[in-house]
Design a protein around this motif. Structure first.
Motif, PDB file in Angstrom:
ATOM      1  N   LEU A  74       0.843  -1.202   0.000  1.00  0.00           N
ATOM      2  CA  LEU A  74       0.000   0.000   0.000  1.00  0.00           C
ATOM      3  C   LEU A  74       0.876   1.248   0.000  1.00  0.00           C
ATOM      4  O   LEU A  74       0.693   2.164  -0.817  1.00  0.00           O
ATOM      5  CB  LEU A  74      -0.930  -0.001   1.212  1.00  0.00           C
ATOM      6  CG  LEU A  74      -1.758   1.263   1.448  1.00  0.00           C
ATOM      7  CD1 LEU A  74      -2.781   1.461   0.355  1.00  0.00           C
ATOM      8  CD2 LEU A  74      -2.448   1.177   2.804  1.00  0.00           C
ATOM      9  N   PHE A  75       1.850   1.284   0.875  1.00  0.00           N
ATOM     10  CA  PHE A  75       2.756   2.437   0.961  1.00  0.00           C
ATOM     11  C   PHE A  75       3.596   2.567  -0.305  1.00  0.00           C
ATOM     12  O   PHE A  75       3.733   3.655  -0.867  1.00  0.00           O
ATOM     13  CB  PHE A  75       3.657   2.304   2.191  1.00  0.00           C
ATOM     14  CG  PHE A  75       4.699   3.383   2.264  1.00  0.00           C
ATOM     15  CD1 PHE A  75       4.367   4.669   2.668  1.00  0.00           C
ATOM     16  CD2 PHE A  75       6.018   3.120   1.898  1.00  0.00           C
ATOM     17  CE1 PHE A  75       5.325   5.674   2.714  1.00  0.00           C
ATOM     18  CE2 PHE A  75       6.978   4.110   1.948  1.00  0.00           C
ATOM     19  CZ  PHE A  75       6.633   5.392   2.346  1.00  0.00           C
ATOM     20  N   LYS A  76       4.184   1.460  -0.770  1.00  0.00           N
ATOM     21  CA  LYS A  76       5.054   1.501  -1.961  1.00  0.00           C
ATOM     22  C   LYS A  76       4.270   1.947  -3.192  1.00  0.00           C
ATOM     23  O   LYS A  76       4.755   2.762  -3.980  1.00  0.00           O
ATOM     24  CB  LYS A  76       5.706   0.138  -2.232  1.00  0.00           C
ATOM     25  CG  LYS A  76       6.787  -0.251  -1.268  1.00  0.00           C
ATOM     26  CD  LYS A  76       7.903   0.763  -1.166  1.00  0.00           C
ATOM     27  CE  LYS A  76       8.823   0.800  -2.349  1.00  0.00           C
ATOM     28  NZ  LYS A  76       9.990   1.675  -2.155  1.00  0.00           N
ATOM     29  N   TYR A  77       3.089   1.415  -3.383  1.00  0.00           N
ATOM     30  CA  TYR A  77       2.295   1.764  -4.562  1.00  0.00           C
ATOM     31  C   TYR A  77       1.870   3.234  -4.527  1.00  0.00           C
ATOM     32  O   TYR A  77       1.919   3.933  -5.531  1.00  0.00           O
ATOM     33  CB  TYR A  77       1.066   0.868  -4.678  1.00  0.00           C
ATOM     34  CG  TYR A  77       1.384  -0.591  -4.967  1.00  0.00           C
ATOM     35  CD1 TYR A  77       2.607  -0.984  -5.501  1.00  0.00           C
ATOM     36  CD2 TYR A  77       0.456  -1.582  -4.693  1.00  0.00           C
ATOM     37  CE1 TYR A  77       2.885  -2.318  -5.767  1.00  0.00           C
ATOM     38  CE2 TYR A  77       0.723  -2.913  -4.962  1.00  0.00           C
ATOM     39  CZ  TYR A  77       1.935  -3.276  -5.499  1.00  0.00           C
ATOM     40  OH  TYR A  77       2.193  -4.593  -5.764  1.00  0.00           O
ATOM     41  N   ARG A  78       1.470   3.680  -3.368  1.00  0.00           N
ATOM     42  CA  ARG A  78       1.055   5.088  -3.235  1.00  0.00           C
ATOM     43  C   ARG A  78       2.214   6.028  -3.542  1.00  0.00           C
ATOM     44  O   ARG A  78       2.077   6.969  -4.315  1.00  0.00           O
ATOM     45  CB  ARG A  78       0.534   5.349  -1.831  1.00  0.00           C
ATOM     46  CG  ARG A  78       0.100   6.775  -1.616  1.00  0.00           C
ATOM     47  CD  ARG A  78      -0.448   6.941  -0.197  1.00  0.00           C
ATOM     48  NE  ARG A  78      -0.731   8.316   0.056  1.00  0.00           N
ATOM     49  CZ  ARG A  78       0.085   9.130   0.718  1.00  0.00           C
ATOM     50  NH1 ARG A  78       1.233   8.696   1.198  1.00  0.00           N
ATOM     51  NH2 ARG A  78      -0.242  10.378   0.908  1.00  0.00           N
ATOM     52  N   THR A  79       3.372   5.771  -2.956  1.00  0.00           N
ATOM     53  CA  THR A  79       4.509   6.678  -3.155  1.00  0.00           C
ATOM     54  C   THR A  79       5.117   6.563  -4.553  1.00  0.00           C
ATOM     55  O   THR A  79       5.725   7.514  -5.034  1.00  0.00           O
ATOM     56  CB  THR A  79       5.609   6.450  -2.098  1.00  0.00           C
ATOM     57  OG1 THR A  79       6.047   5.100  -2.148  1.00  0.00           O
ATOM     58  CG2 THR A  79       5.116   6.791  -0.710  1.00  0.00           C
ATOM     59  N   ALA A  80       4.915   5.425  -5.224  1.00  0.00           N
ATOM     60  CA  ALA A  80       5.452   5.235  -6.574  1.00  0.00           C
ATOM     61  C   ALA A  80       4.608   5.923  -7.637  1.00  0.00           C
ATOM     62  O   ALA A  80       5.067   6.109  -8.764  1.00  0.00           O
ATOM     63  CB  ALA A  80       5.560   3.745  -6.892  1.00  0.00           C
ATOM     64  N   GLY A  81       3.351   6.275  -7.308  1.00  0.00           N
ATOM     65  CA  GLY A  81       2.500   6.963  -8.280  1.00  0.00           C
ATOM     66  C   GLY A  81       1.382   6.131  -8.868  1.00  0.00           C
ATOM     67  O   GLY A  81       0.750   6.524  -9.849  1.00  0.00           O
ATOM     68  N   VAL A  82       1.097   4.958  -8.274  1.00  0.00           N
ATOM     69  CA  VAL A  82      -0.056   4.166  -8.706  1.00  0.00           C
ATOM     70  C   VAL A  82      -1.296   5.011  -8.453  1.00  0.00           C
ATOM     71  O   VAL A  82      -1.445   5.606  -7.382  1.00  0.00           O
ATOM     72  CB  VAL A  82      -0.115   2.828  -7.936  1.00  0.00           C
ATOM     73  CG1 VAL A  82      -1.415   2.084  -8.218  1.00  0.00           C
ATOM     74  CG2 VAL A  82       1.085   1.970  -8.276  1.00  0.00           C
ATOM     75  N   ARG A  83      -2.180   5.092  -9.432  1.00  0.00           N
ATOM     76  CA  ARG A  83      -3.377   5.923  -9.294  1.00  0.00           C
ATOM     77  C   ARG A  83      -4.483   5.256  -8.487  1.00  0.00           C
ATOM     78  O   ARG A  83      -5.225   5.917  -7.760  1.00  0.00           O
ATOM     79  CB  ARG A  83      -3.902   6.300 -10.678  1.00  0.00           C
ATOM     80  CG  ARG A  83      -2.948   7.207 -11.423  1.00  0.00           C
ATOM     81  CD  ARG A  83      -3.285   7.376 -12.895  1.00  0.00           C
ATOM     82  NE  ARG A  83      -4.684   7.669 -13.128  1.00  0.00           N
ATOM     83  CZ  ARG A  83      -5.293   7.470 -14.301  1.00  0.00           C
ATOM     84  NH1 ARG A  83      -4.644   6.972 -15.318  1.00  0.00           N
ATOM     85  NH2 ARG A  83      -6.568   7.768 -14.451  1.00  0.00           N
ATOM     86  N   GLU A  84      -4.594   3.930  -8.631  1.00  0.00           N
ATOM     87  CA  GLU A  84      -5.670   3.200  -7.960  1.00  0.00           C
ATOM     88  C   GLU A  84      -5.137   1.836  -7.519  1.00  0.00           C
ATOM     89  O   GLU A  84      -4.437   1.164  -8.273  1.00  0.00           O
ATOM     90  CB  GLU A  84      -6.839   3.024  -8.926  1.00  0.00           C
ATOM     91  CG  GLU A  84      -8.055   2.403  -8.332  1.00  0.00           C
ATOM     92  CD  GLU A  84      -9.289   2.562  -9.223  1.00  0.00           C
ATOM     93  OE1 GLU A  84     -10.303   1.928  -8.895  1.00  0.00           O
ATOM     94  OE2 GLU A  84      -9.249   3.310 -10.212  1.00  0.00           O
ATOM     95  N   TYR A  85      -5.486   1.439  -6.289  1.00  0.00           N
ATOM     96  CA  TYR A  85      -5.022   0.170  -5.732  1.00  0.00           C
ATOM     97  C   TYR A  85      -6.200  -0.530  -5.082  1.00  0.00           C
ATOM     98  O   TYR A  85      -6.865   0.040  -4.225  1.00  0.00           O
ATOM     99  CB  TYR A  85      -3.908   0.431  -4.710  1.00  0.00           C
ATOM    100  CG  TYR A  85      -3.398  -0.784  -3.975  1.00  0.00           C
ATOM    101  CD1 TYR A  85      -3.190  -2.002  -4.613  1.00  0.00           C
ATOM    102  CD2 TYR A  85      -3.098  -0.712  -2.620  1.00  0.00           C
ATOM    103  CE1 TYR A  85      -2.693  -3.102  -3.925  1.00  0.00           C
ATOM    104  CE2 TYR A  85      -2.594  -1.812  -1.925  1.00  0.00           C
ATOM    105  CZ  TYR A  85      -2.403  -3.000  -2.587  1.00  0.00           C
ATOM    106  OH  TYR A  85      -1.913  -4.093  -1.907  1.00  0.00           O
TER     107      TYR A  85
END
Length: 186
Positions: free
Chosen positions: A123-134
């Motif tokens: 959750l943290f990695k995807y958010r900080t990497a720029g994933v728009r939706e998880y």
């Protein structure tokens, strides 16, 4: 007494693993993955099929990949993940080895051994990497958590919670709704 320094791994270490071993690399640490269950695979296939059919019907705005598919979240050589489902709208991010940069939409289907990774670390990695939706799909808990990270500020980001009987609207596409209650999952 001096602290023992942990070994930091790179993508080269992932490539050096035996063919029958799957693992992800997050911030230089290797996380081995257990084989998915049949229910996990049912959910993955259903979701992948529905998303791909929608993308195809709308003229191909994006590519849909199911695991194992390599995602290099950033330029560093110490992070490599294999999300259960990745949707990439910018085809320039795609190489023969996978996706360089953040996919637009990632779906993780929780397994008992991946729970902590999916809910916290990723959750943290995807958010900080720029994933728009998880999306976190948790069959054992009958829950789907949808995170929208495309807001201008962290205060505007949102999380919605659903059950596996609900219909869930995808945020990156205007008309895509996934009816989980209609899925053929055992």
């Amino acid at each position: 007494m001096p602290l023992i320094k942990e070994k930091t791994y790179t993508v080269d270490d992932i490539y050096a693993l035996p063919e029958d071993e799957r693992a992800e690399l997050i911030d230089g640490q290797i996380y081995y993955m257990a084989p998915p269950t049949r229910k996990h695979q049912d959910v993955s296939m259903e979701l992948s099929s529905q998303i791909k059919a929608y993308v195809r019907s709308k003229g191909g705005q994006g590519k849909v990949y199911a695991a194992p598919f390599a995602v290099y979240l950033d330029e560093s050589a110490n992070t490599y993940v294999e999300p259960d489902i990745s949707v990439i709208c910018d085809k320039n991010k795609l190489t023969d080895k996978g996706c360089k940069g953040a996919p637009d939409w990632i779906i993780e289907i929780v397994s008992p051994t991946s729970r902590r990774m999916d809910y916290y670390t990723k959750l943290f990695k995807y958010r900080t990497a720029g994933v728009r939706e998880y999306w976190i799909v948790d069959p054992d808990k009958d829950r789907i958590f949808v995170y929208h990270f495309v807001a201008e500020s962290a205060e505007e980001e949102s999380m919605e919670e659903y059950t596996l009987k609900d219909s869930v609207k995808a945020g990156i596409y205007d008309e895509l709704v996934i009816d989980f209650g209609d899925m053929d999952v055992e």
